[in-house]
Design a protein around this motif. Sequence first.
Motif, PDB file in Angstrom:
ATOM      1  N   ASN A   1      -4.048 -53.959 182.752  1.00 17.11           N
ATOM      2  CA  ASN A   1      -3.079 -52.773 181.889  1.00 17.11           C
ATOM      3  C   ASN A   1      -2.559 -53.409 180.954  1.00 17.11           C
TER       4      ASN A   1
ATOM      5  N   LEU B   1       1.111 -53.514 178.212  1.00 14.60           N
ATOM      6  CA  LEU B   1       2.617 -53.364 178.073  1.00 14.60           C
ATOM      7  C   LEU B   1       2.687 -52.966 176.650  1.00 14.60           C
TER       8      LEU B   1
ATOM      9  N   ALA C   1       8.869 -56.083 183.121  1.00 15.33           N
ATOM     10  CA  ALA C   1       7.813 -55.229 183.224  1.00 15.33           C
ATOM     11  C   ALA C   1       6.344 -56.025 183.478  1.00 15.33           C
TER      12      ALA C   1
ATOM     13  N   LEU D   1       3.699 -55.708 186.618  1.00 11.08           N
ATOM     14  CA  LEU D   1       2.270 -55.314 186.577  1.00 11.08           C
ATOM     15  C   LEU D   1       1.381 -56.550 187.258  1.00 11.08           C
TER      16      LEU D   1
ATOM     17  N   SER E   1       2.309 -53.240 191.739  1.00 12.40           N
ATOM     18  CA  SER E   1       1.763 -52.198 190.836  1.00 12.40           C
ATOM     19  C   SER E   1       0.005 -51.842 190.959  1.00 12.40           C
TER      20      SER E   1
ATOM     21  N   MET F   1      -2.058 -49.096 189.690  1.00  8.15           N
ATOM     22  CA  MET F   1      -2.022 -48.848 188.132  1.00  8.15           C
ATOM     23  C   MET F   1      -3.212 -49.430 187.490  1.00  8.15           C
TER      24      MET F   1
ATOM     25  N   SER G   1      -3.529 -48.624 182.720  1.00  5.33           N
ATOM     26  CA  SER G   1      -2.274 -48.185 182.111  1.00  5.33           C
ATOM     27  C   SER G   1      -1.649 -48.644 181.080  1.00  5.33           C
TER      28      SER G   1
ATOM     29  N   LEU H   1       2.338 -49.426 179.753  1.00  4.38           N
ATOM     30  CA  LEU H   1       3.631 -49.322 180.358  1.00  4.38           C
ATOM     31  C   LEU H   1       4.522 -49.569 179.112  1.00  4.38           C
TER      32      LEU H   1
END
Length: 260
Positions: A183, A185, A231, A235, A240, A243, A246, A248
């Motif tokens: 994922n 950020l 955050a 993750l 999470s 997810m 993704s 974020l």
Amino acid sequence: MKNGRLTGKIVLITGAGSGIGKSTALLFAREGAEVIVNDVNETSGNETVGEIVEAGGAAAFAHADLTNAEMVEKMVERLMDNYGRIDVLFNNAGVSNVGALHEVELEQWDRIMNVNVKGVFLPSKYVLPGMMARKSGNIINMSSCIAEIGLARRAAYSATKGAVLALTKAMQVDYAQYGIRVNALLPGTIMTPFVEDYLRTSYDDPEAAIASLKTRQLSGDIGRPEDVAQAALFLASDESKFMMGSPLYIDGGVVFGKNA
């Protein structure tokens, strides 16, 4: 922390000597992770380790220039020998610059591409085989909300962060079958040491510049490294788990809103 959200996890964070990386390393350690602090600057990297250990956490320093394939490969080999696995890789290290495309010097372009894109590619390349063998792993890539919006005089930086976001999605497709999540950020303006230095050296009135920056965020404020660290913790944790691939956003409302 015995019952923290990352208890028992071995985490490698690149660029953890300052800013977002340092805040994340400190938070992850408080949440029970054993943190491997990577930075090209040995002094700042060891300072982060020292703060973690002093607070009762577990951490070690791993020096490597992330643009040097041999150094990164050897770093990961040493870590695998010492720890046996890396559960979470946070590709956080990055640099920025200012300039419209025609203003960017060739050396600047190459440097920012090397650090921000190659610096995600190389750690991932050498960490992934171990994750694939265990059929378990978690990779977090640092992109930016600038990957999805236009911002004046940020051509090279925007290009790198768009590349990281696209790479994140491609990686997720390739490695989902191995139980690996990937994922990204996407922070907005965060008051890191780089931003502080940029404001101090580029404006006659840094306070006025900060006030102007705040107006483009719905929050009316500038983010802090701790905001992004929280955050990243989400993750990195099992919270999470659904997810995958993704983005974020931690941008104070820059991407999806505009004040009237």
